[in-house]
Design a protein around this motif. Sequence first.
Motif, PDB file in Angstrom:
ATOM      1  N   UNK A 174       0.821  -1.202   0.000  1.00  0.00           N
ATOM      2  CA  UNK A 174       0.000   0.000   0.000  1.00  0.00           C
ATOM      3  C   UNK A 174       0.861   1.261   0.000  1.00  0.00           C
ATOM      4  N   UNK A 175       2.170   1.081  -0.104  1.00  0.00           N
ATOM      5  CA  UNK A 175       3.087   2.217  -0.173  1.00  0.00           C
ATOM      6  C   UNK A 175       3.958   2.110  -1.419  1.00  0.00           C
ATOM      7  N   UNK A 176       5.047   1.346  -1.341  1.00  0.00           N
ATOM      8  CA  UNK A 176       5.903   1.127  -2.497  1.00  0.00           C
ATOM      9  C   UNK A 176       6.272  -0.345  -2.591  1.00  0.00           C
ATOM     10  N   UNK A 177       6.646  -0.769  -3.777  1.00  0.00           N
ATOM     11  CA  UNK A 177       7.061  -2.148  -4.003  1.00  0.00           C
ATOM     12  C   UNK A 177       8.523  -2.232  -4.418  1.00  0.00           C
ATOM     13  N   UNK A 178       9.268  -1.202  -4.130  1.00  0.00           N
ATOM     14  CA  UNK A 178      10.661  -1.144  -4.553  1.00  0.00           C
ATOM     15  C   UNK A 178      11.617  -1.803  -3.569  1.00  0.00           C
ATOM     16  N   UNK A 179      11.104  -2.232  -2.441  1.00  0.00           N
ATOM     17  CA  UNK A 179      11.919  -2.888  -1.432  1.00  0.00           C
ATOM     18  C   UNK A 179      11.089  -3.934  -0.707  1.00  0.00           C
ATOM     19  N   UNK A 180      11.716  -5.020  -0.311  1.00  0.00           N
ATOM     20  CA  UNK A 180      11.005  -6.056   0.422  1.00  0.00           C
ATOM     21  C   UNK A 180      10.491  -5.548   1.768  1.00  0.00           C
ATOM     22  N   UNK A 181      11.113  -4.513   2.299  1.00  0.00           N
ATOM     23  CA  UNK A 181      10.732  -3.982   3.604  1.00  0.00           C
ATOM     24  C   UNK A 181       9.422  -3.215   3.577  1.00  0.00           C
ATOM     25  N   UNK A 182       8.955  -2.845   2.404  1.00  0.00           N
ATOM     26  CA  UNK A 182       7.715  -2.089   2.287  1.00  0.00           C
ATOM     27  C   UNK A 182       6.547  -2.944   1.812  1.00  0.00           C
ATOM     28  N   UNK A 183       6.779  -4.220   1.604  1.00  0.00           N
ATOM     29  CA  UNK A 183       5.727  -5.111   1.138  1.00  0.00           C
ATOM     30  C   UNK A 183       4.707  -5.367   2.244  1.00  0.00           C
ATOM     31  N   UNK A 184       3.436  -5.289   1.889  1.00  0.00           N
ATOM     32  CA  UNK A 184       2.353  -5.492   2.838  1.00  0.00           C
ATOM     33  C   UNK A 184       1.901  -6.948   2.909  1.00  0.00           C
ATOM     34  N   UNK A 185       1.873  -7.629   1.763  1.00  0.00           N
ATOM     35  CA  UNK A 185       1.417  -9.000   1.711  1.00  0.00           C
ATOM     36  C   UNK A 185       2.251  -9.803   0.729  1.00  0.00           C
ATOM     37  N   UNK A 186       2.576 -11.029   1.108  1.00  0.00           N
ATOM     38  CA  UNK A 186       3.366 -11.939   0.288  1.00  0.00           C
ATOM     39  C   UNK A 186       2.573 -13.199  -0.056  1.00  0.00           C
ATOM     40  N   UNK A 187       2.873 -13.759  -1.230  1.00  0.00           N
ATOM     41  CA  UNK A 187       2.394 -15.085  -1.545  1.00  0.00           C
ATOM     42  C   UNK A 187       3.365 -16.100  -0.975  1.00  0.00           C
ATOM     43  N   UNK A 188       3.014 -17.380  -0.986  1.00  0.00           N
ATOM     44  CA  UNK A 188       3.887 -18.413  -0.409  1.00  0.00           C
ATOM     45  C   UNK A 188       5.101 -18.769  -1.259  1.00  0.00           C
ATOM     46  N   UNK A 189       5.097 -18.400  -2.521  1.00  0.00           N
ATOM     47  CA  UNK A 189       6.230 -18.641  -3.389  1.00  0.00           C
ATOM     48  C   UNK A 189       6.046 -19.828  -4.317  1.00  0.00           C
ATOM     49  N   UNK A 190       6.762 -19.794  -5.434  1.00  0.00           N
ATOM     50  CA  UNK A 190       6.792 -20.903  -6.376  1.00  0.00           C
ATOM     51  C   UNK A 190       8.222 -21.055  -6.885  1.00  0.00           C
ATOM     52  N   UNK A 191       8.699 -22.288  -6.945  1.00  0.00           N
ATOM     53  CA  UNK A 191      10.094 -22.544  -7.289  1.00  0.00           C
ATOM     54  C   UNK A 191      10.309 -22.573  -8.793  1.00  0.00           C
ATOM     55  N   UNK A 192      11.370 -21.909  -9.225  1.00  0.00           N
ATOM     56  CA  UNK A 192      11.803 -21.945 -10.623  1.00  0.00           C
ATOM     57  C   UNK A 192      13.234 -22.454 -10.658  1.00  0.00           C
ATOM     58  N   UNK A 193      13.455 -23.499 -11.427  1.00  0.00           N
ATOM     59  CA  UNK A 193      14.783 -24.071 -11.550  1.00  0.00           C
ATOM     60  C   UNK A 193      15.177 -24.110 -13.020  1.00  0.00           C
ATOM     61  N   UNK A 194      16.288 -23.471 -13.340  1.00  0.00           N
ATOM     62  CA  UNK A 194      16.777 -23.399 -14.714  1.00  0.00           C
ATOM     63  C   UNK A 194      18.099 -24.150 -14.795  1.00  0.00           C
ATOM     64  N   UNK A 195      18.198 -25.076 -15.727  1.00  0.00           N
ATOM     65  CA  UNK A 195      19.408 -25.870 -15.866  1.00  0.00           C
ATOM     66  C   UNK A 195      19.873 -25.944 -17.305  1.00  0.00           C
TER      67      UNK A 195
END
Length: 123
Positions: free
Chosen positions: A102-123
């Motif tokens: 609700x402020x900025x998305x330029x830093x992880x410290x200002x994030x309000x809500x996160x998703x659980x994540x999804x793994x990407x593997x490149x080989x």
Amino acid sequence: HVQLVESGGGSVQAGRSLTLSCAASGTGDGSEYKCRAWFRQAPGQEREGVAVIYHRAGVRRYADSVKDRFVISQDTRWRTMTLQMNNLRPEDSAMYYCAASDSTCDSSTTITIWGPGTQVTVS
């Protein structure tokens, strides 16, 4: 008010493409957030911003490492955000997180809500 969940991760060969999606659910449509973003974190590394979108302002920004290869987008109903990743490299391997602020998305410290994540593997 909004919950985020990523999908589309997996294993892919270098040089190929992969598209990640982030679905929003819950109360409202998520329009109360100023921006949404994709972050990634590899083992032993800090969580870094990959791409940011300010929907109402029509502004998109990318990390130098993915500029000209990745494209961030969001649908007009604020339901789905995507990250189109082209010409993937092994160094792109990481856990990818969608996020909103609700402020900025330029830093992880200002994030309000996160998703659980999804793994990407490149080989």
